[in-house]
Design an enzyme around this catalytic site. Sequence first.
Site, mmCIF file in Angstrom:
data_model
loop_
_atom_site.group_PDB
_atom_site.id
_atom_site.type_symbol
_atom_site.label_atom_id
_atom_site.label_comp_id
_atom_site.label_asym_id
_atom_site.label_seq_id
_atom_site.Cartn_x
_atom_site.Cartn_y
_atom_site.Cartn_z
ATOM 1 N N LYS A 76 0.782 -1.030 -0.047
ATOM 2 C CA LYS A 76 -0.024 0.097 -0.008
ATOM 3 C C LYS A 76 0.712 1.241 0.181
ATOM 4 O O LYS A 76 1.809 1.333 0.746
ATOM 5 C CB LYS A 76 -0.854 -0.149 1.400
ATOM 6 C CG LYS A 76 -2.078 1.201 1.322
ATOM 7 C CD LYS A 76 -2.797 1.058 2.366
ATOM 8 C CE LYS A 76 -4.034 2.140 2.574
ATOM 9 N NZ LYS A 76 -4.848 2.231 3.452
ATOM 10 N N SER A 151 -10.113 2.340 2.483
ATOM 11 C CA SER A 151 -9.121 2.830 1.676
ATOM 12 C C SER A 151 -8.107 2.093 1.081
ATOM 13 O O SER A 151 -7.230 2.519 0.054
ATOM 14 C CB SER A 151 -8.412 3.913 2.735
ATOM 15 O OG SER A 151 -7.689 3.222 3.557
ATOM 16 N N SER A 175 -10.420 -0.245 6.706
ATOM 17 C CA SER A 175 -9.866 -0.020 5.301
ATOM 18 C C SER A 175 -9.154 -1.140 4.916
ATOM 19 O O SER A 175 -8.726 -1.268 3.656
ATOM 20 C CB SER A 175 -8.921 1.016 5.380
ATOM 21 O OG SER A 175 -9.508 2.267 4.963
HETATM 22 N N1 GLN Z 1 -13.622 4.610 5.648
HETATM 23 C C1 GLN Z 1 -13.141 5.286 6.958
HETATM 24 C C2 GLN Z 1 -12.550 6.749 6.715
HETATM 25 O O1 GLN Z 1 -12.655 7.134 5.890
HETATM 26 C C3 GLN Z 1 -11.867 4.308 7.345
HETATM 27 C C4 GLN Z 1 -10.699 4.634 6.662
HETATM 28 C C5 GLN Z 1 -9.428 3.769 6.834
HETATM 29 O O2 GLN Z 1 -9.758 2.595 7.694
HETATM 30 N N2 GLN Z 1 -8.248 4.153 6.650
HETATM 31 O O3 GLN Z 1 -11.938 7.287 7.690
#
Ligand code: GLN
Length: 484
Positions: A76, A151, A175
């Site tokens: 990532k 994400s 995410s």
């Molecule tokens: N969807 C959540 C957010 O937008 C979690 C994102 C994540 O876990 N990095 O904050």
Amino acid sequence: MYRKTITELAAGLRAGEFSSEELTRAFLDRIKTHDQQLNSVVTVTEERALEAARAADRRLKNGDGATLTGIPFLHKDIFCTEGVRTSCGSRMLDNFEAPYDATVSAKLKQTGAVMLGKTNMDEFAMGSSNETSFYGPVRNPWDLDRVPGGSSGGSAAAVAARLAPVATGTDTGGSIRQPAALCGITGIKPTYGRVSRFGMIAFASSLDQGGAFAASAADAAVLLEAMSGFDERDSTSIDRPVDRYTERLGEGLSGLTIGLPKEYFGEGLTAEVSAAIEAAIGEFRKLGAKVREISLPNSHLAVPAYYVVAPAECSSNLSRMDGVRFGYRCDNPGDLEDLYVRSRGEGFGAEVKRRIMVGTYALSAGYYDAYYLKAQQVRRLIRDDFVTALKEVDMIMGPTSPSTAFRLGEKADDPVTMYLSDIYTIAVNLAGLPGMSVPAGFVDGLPVGLQIIGNYFEEGRMLNTAHQYQLATDWHTRLPAGFA
Ligand code: GLN
């Protein structure tokens, strides 16, 4: 080759059936052939990969190396990689090359795993659909008109399409688990503090945790084991030996007590996803587990508490992106203030700006007690719910996401609807618990994920629980049609 498990690939390398260089070329070819459709990889590090593969081949020839030696992976783009751009999905870091490796990057390098490249992601890991990336959206390999989740959508889509056998991810509010669910693969976020955050670009430091994506729990176990461990450069890293997750993959499930939180099966959950989850729970019953209903009474407060805590921390963490020290700088700044304002204004995307504004507001004098402090108190209640439940049951199960993959653009203009797609995952981060998602069926050709939540440091037991389920089912072996 791309259909083989890590164990099979590792055995093949040792038996001389193929070299790491051949394996690496095969996956690089898959990226070339298929990623135009997916946009899951933002940087391909072909030359470095081939060099690392040849080094791995030499190690293997000497009878040296670990299971991951010579095995390709995708990383990532939130983990710093020396000499390779780390963009975090943002224009702000489009030109940023870290002068050092994140601890996770260094660990994987040492073990001889071969990095193929860096994966697309929501900007600074803020999102649930991978639509906030500066590099454009990632597409779901099961339906190219749909999102892969976020994400870590690039990593999830890439593994689902087998552009790499495994990939890294990070999970602040879901995410890893949510994109794993939407892409039909296995993803695990360990206990907070298990994987070092050093060199992992910070979004919300008290929630961020690195973890692994793979086709199966057995493969995820191999990657997670290599990523985990104490790191004195991360003050929240936990000084405790890493369990040998792979050694626990043979235990039976009889005697396991599974709790189903009634709050996870209510309003908002689609009937089809609910049915798939119930069928999966039926499998666990057949495997000898006992199942009972539990309650996590403060679940409804998780999303609101998270959307105070996470933006608050992000507003602080992202203040370092100031146009001076890192990344993007605007053209011809008039004075210092103009430099800050325009560099941040031009470098950050809309969602990141929204979070910074919310967080700055919540932390400001006069509102701190009403919002931030209150959210922290709610966070404690949420954690206590889990601690109480996990005294009565060994593991908690439910849906990872209330629906299957949604269409690109469907929720992009409505942040609140988007935020609700993490309704079942966010509480786990607030509590610091380990959580994973496992493929558990399909609805109209789209994958459904089963979430498994364990007690602190129970990753090994969770991975084995998922593994036993995967021995009895074949959802995790299916490949999206265009990528088979
Ligand atoms: N969807 C959540 C957010 O937008 C979690 C994102 C994540 O876990 N990095 O904050």
